[in-house]
Design a protein around this motif. Sequence first.
Motif, PDB file in Angstrom:
ATOM      1  N   THR A   1      -7.175   1.076   6.399  1.00 38.56           N
ATOM      2  CA  THR A   1      -6.148   2.717   7.127  1.00 38.56           C
ATOM      3  C   THR A   1      -6.454   2.552   8.495  1.00 38.56           C
ATOM      4  O   THR A   1      -5.379   3.446   9.188  1.00 38.56           O
ATOM      5  N   ASP A   2      -7.111   2.903   9.186  1.00 32.68           N
ATOM      6  CA  ASP A   2      -7.015   2.508  10.745  1.00 32.68           C
ATOM      7  C   ASP A   2      -6.684   2.035  12.121  1.00 32.68           C
ATOM      8  O   ASP A   2      -6.269   2.220  12.657  1.00 32.68           O
TER       9      ASP A   2
ATOM     10  N   LYS B   1     -12.012  -1.279   3.742  1.00 33.00           N
ATOM     11  CA  LYS B   1     -11.028   0.315   2.950  1.00 33.00           C
ATOM     12  C   LYS B   1     -11.045   0.645   4.608  1.00 33.00           C
ATOM     13  O   LYS B   1      -9.753   1.482   4.499  1.00 33.00           O
ATOM     14  N   ARG B   2     -11.668   1.242   5.354  1.00 28.25           N
ATOM     15  CA  ARG B   2     -11.743   1.867   6.341  1.00 28.25           C
ATOM     16  C   ARG B   2     -10.749   1.323   8.086  1.00 28.25           C
ATOM     17  O   ARG B   2     -10.189   1.525   8.245  1.00 28.25           O
TER      18      ARG B   2
ATOM     19  N   ARG C   1       1.083  -1.383   0.220  1.00 34.56           N
ATOM     20  CA  ARG C   1      -0.326  -0.130  -0.221  1.00 34.56           C
ATOM     21  C   ARG C   1       0.985   1.542  -0.003  1.00 34.56           C
ATOM     22  O   ARG C   1       0.581   2.227  -0.406  1.00 34.56           O
ATOM     23  N   GLN C   2       1.825   1.156   0.800  1.00 42.03           N
ATOM     24  CA  GLN C   2       3.030   2.554   1.027  1.00 42.03           C
ATOM     25  C   GLN C   2       3.545   2.414  -0.555  1.00 42.03           C
ATOM     26  O   GLN C   2       4.193   4.144  -0.600  1.00 42.03           O
TER      27      GLN C   2
ATOM     28  N   THR D   1      -3.860  -3.686  -3.976  1.00 41.10           N
ATOM     29  CA  THR D   1      -2.803  -2.573  -4.682  1.00 41.10           C
ATOM     30  C   THR D   1      -2.716  -2.930  -5.853  1.00 41.10           C
ATOM     31  O   THR D   1      -3.846  -3.856  -6.484  1.00 41.10           O
TER      32      THR D   1
ATOM     33  N   ASP E   1      -3.416  -0.355  12.049  1.00 47.53           N
ATOM     34  CA  ASP E   1      -2.005  -1.581  11.908  1.00 47.53           C
ATOM     35  C   ASP E   1      -2.067  -2.638  11.501  1.00 47.53           C
ATOM     36  O   ASP E   1      -2.100  -3.945  12.023  1.00 47.53           O
TER      37      ASP E   1
END
Length: 754
Positions: free
Chosen positions: A736-737, A732-733, A12-13, A96, A739
């Motif tokens: 992102t929220d 998706k939430r 993702r990064q 991705t 780790d």
Amino acid sequence: MFCSVILRGAVRQTDSLYTYRIPDELSDSVTAGSLVSVPFGNGNAERCGVVVDLSDSFDGDESKLKDIKSLMSSLPVLNSDQIELISRISERFNCTRGDAVELMVPSCVVNHKDPMEVYVELVSEKDALAVLESEKLRAISHINILEYLLKRGKCTRKEIMASLSCSASQIKALENKGLVRLVKEVSSEELSAVNDVKEAPSGKFTEEYDLSGEQRNAVEKILEGIEEKKDKTYLLFGITGSGKTEVYLNIAKKVISEGGSVIYMVPEISLTPQTINWIKGRLGDNVAVLHSRLTDKQRYEQWNNIRTGKARVVVGPRSGVFAPAVDLRLIILDEEHDGSYKAESHPRYSARDIARMRAKITGCSVVLGSATPSVESFYAANAGAFQLLELKERARQDARLPEIVPVDMKEQIKLGSGDMLSIPLRQAMSVAFSENKQVILLLNRRGFSRTLICGDCGEPVTCRNCSVPMTLHNNRRSGTQSLICHYCGYTFPSYEARCSVCNGTHFTKAGFGTQQLEEFLHNLFPHEKVLRMDQDSTMTPGAHKEIIDKFANKEASILIGTQMIAKGLDFPDVTVVGVLGADLMLASSSFKASERAFQLITQAAGRAGRGDAPGKVFIQSYRPEQPLFQYACSQNYRAFYEQEIEYRQKLKLPPFKAVGEIVLSLPDETLLSQRANELAKYLKDFLGYQDSRYQFEVYGPIPCVIYELRGKYRMSFVIKAVNKSAINSVFKRLITDFDHTKYPMSFDNDPQDG
Ligand code: ADP
Ligand code: ZN
């Protein structure tokens, strides 16, 4: 020139569009779809990526841009329609864009080096002749080289050195004199294709039939759609033996005769040399085959033939849907209901969905074929989203259906047969062996999933909220057993179980695995050889085929298999098929359980006794009177569908609502339950605030059916919502929220097994 690059396999990064400068020497050869090697990050580590866009200008600080390091393949590896597919896949399957690129550019392509050869050619024949006549050349090797080139024309430096025993520096000397030229090119050897199936197709494989009226109608309708290029999807619903293959071959032939390409997918298990030969025999040499037994080099060759348009038909399992077909006009999914079209590791894509996405982009048509369509596809056809084409008649008049024998296991256990093999089935097996025939025993794939079945009435213990069967779990710490509902998480200790039908309290644990069955057979029939096909025995690529080949060569008389062999039931000497643990298939917690059971039994019923001897199919069940078994025996798909769709509607299951599954897995059990509870709280809070039109529901944490897997413990959450994109927004939430290293989660918006 500048270009945007997506890194293959990006996390993702690093999943961005990165701009690179195209150095002058590559400016002619780099285009959209090119595979390139680029320096990446502070250390300038070499990474592989795909160019998705070109531009003349860059509005930013040009001095910060890096150059593309090299071009890894002389031809682009992606077509424009595939480039468009990248972000759609990433959106739909929560992966991705780099993952999507990886699906479309397999490792055989990345590892392949275009083998460059140095060729030598004369600058001008006239000059060479003049020099030779003038006798200005002293060195005999120089004379030999020029004469060789005059005679043969352009050839490789290697060849000249070998034939004339001269050195590279002698050739170089001629280049310095301006008489010859050295050029680097892709070696011509590389363009020759090798093939793993070389046997010439025999007559029986190439036979063409006069199509029946139904077949002709289907072919005509589909061809109309292909002509229109309006991404139509057809559901070819035809009973087993109705000649669906003949329909596929006829439409495919037409498409390639007009210069288009076809992707023809079959479940991996059916990719036998016979099938391949048959298709090749009918469609000619421009067929590329992708299957798991290919070496990397062979796989590359097949892939390259597809990309260059040399191959016009791609035959393969689910990964075939990503093939770089040129001018794609048709995608066929044979046995569209088959579970193997869904990937069970990240990214969890469905080949059926990708086929439809490609159709939207290219305008090609999609043909889904089955005798037992998935409930979702049949629903879509009824709703008019797919066009339904039906084959109701068997193609061959002489084909006979086997006799179906339902066996009541409650009675058999009372008679002392035990719960594995009933007396009538054992007797039929003995007769088969004495006649040198073979037997197939089908045992539900999830033989490890257990439930309690009422000893009096045969009913499994069901959840009071959801009316689905409860699953038995061992609690390793306390040594007790619990029953857990895999929909709502409702749990109680097993000793509290009551039968919801007769209130009985005597239960038998239903469920034995393929290994236990194998041992049992060794004792019962010590002289018969047994082959076993399940997830454990088929870990290595090619293992499937090996087992099937052995059985076809009659090296064993019994084949035990999970539903993976349903399609492989085409053995002429098989006269007896046993369907064991039929109830367990239904008691599995997956909402697809009934559908899978129906498909398996119908397929068995449609395929046993294919040779001259008639077949017999035994269905062992604690409740043989269940309608599902009756429908399967009479091949009555519509009756099954009516019952099933009503159930799905009642429980708000697909196709009425979308289901998503989140699995959290950790090596530490205490940590797992702690974090699972945090996730549960987060999910409930977050979803509680959402607009009611998304119809969110959340269940969990629930221990997975396979709670312990490869040293990790696993808990799942199930989300229901109005559609897949609502489910994806929750995923998706979470991505992102939370780790990922602390909360390793996998996401699936189309769970097949539950
Ligand atoms: P399905 O895939 O629908 O189960 P198949 O394609 O395997 O059915 O066809 C069943 C059998 O019927 C095959 O042996 C096939 O060769 C034969 N067949 C197909 N179409 C015709 C036809 N039009 N006339 C005669 N035989 C046919
Ligand atoms: Zn429940």
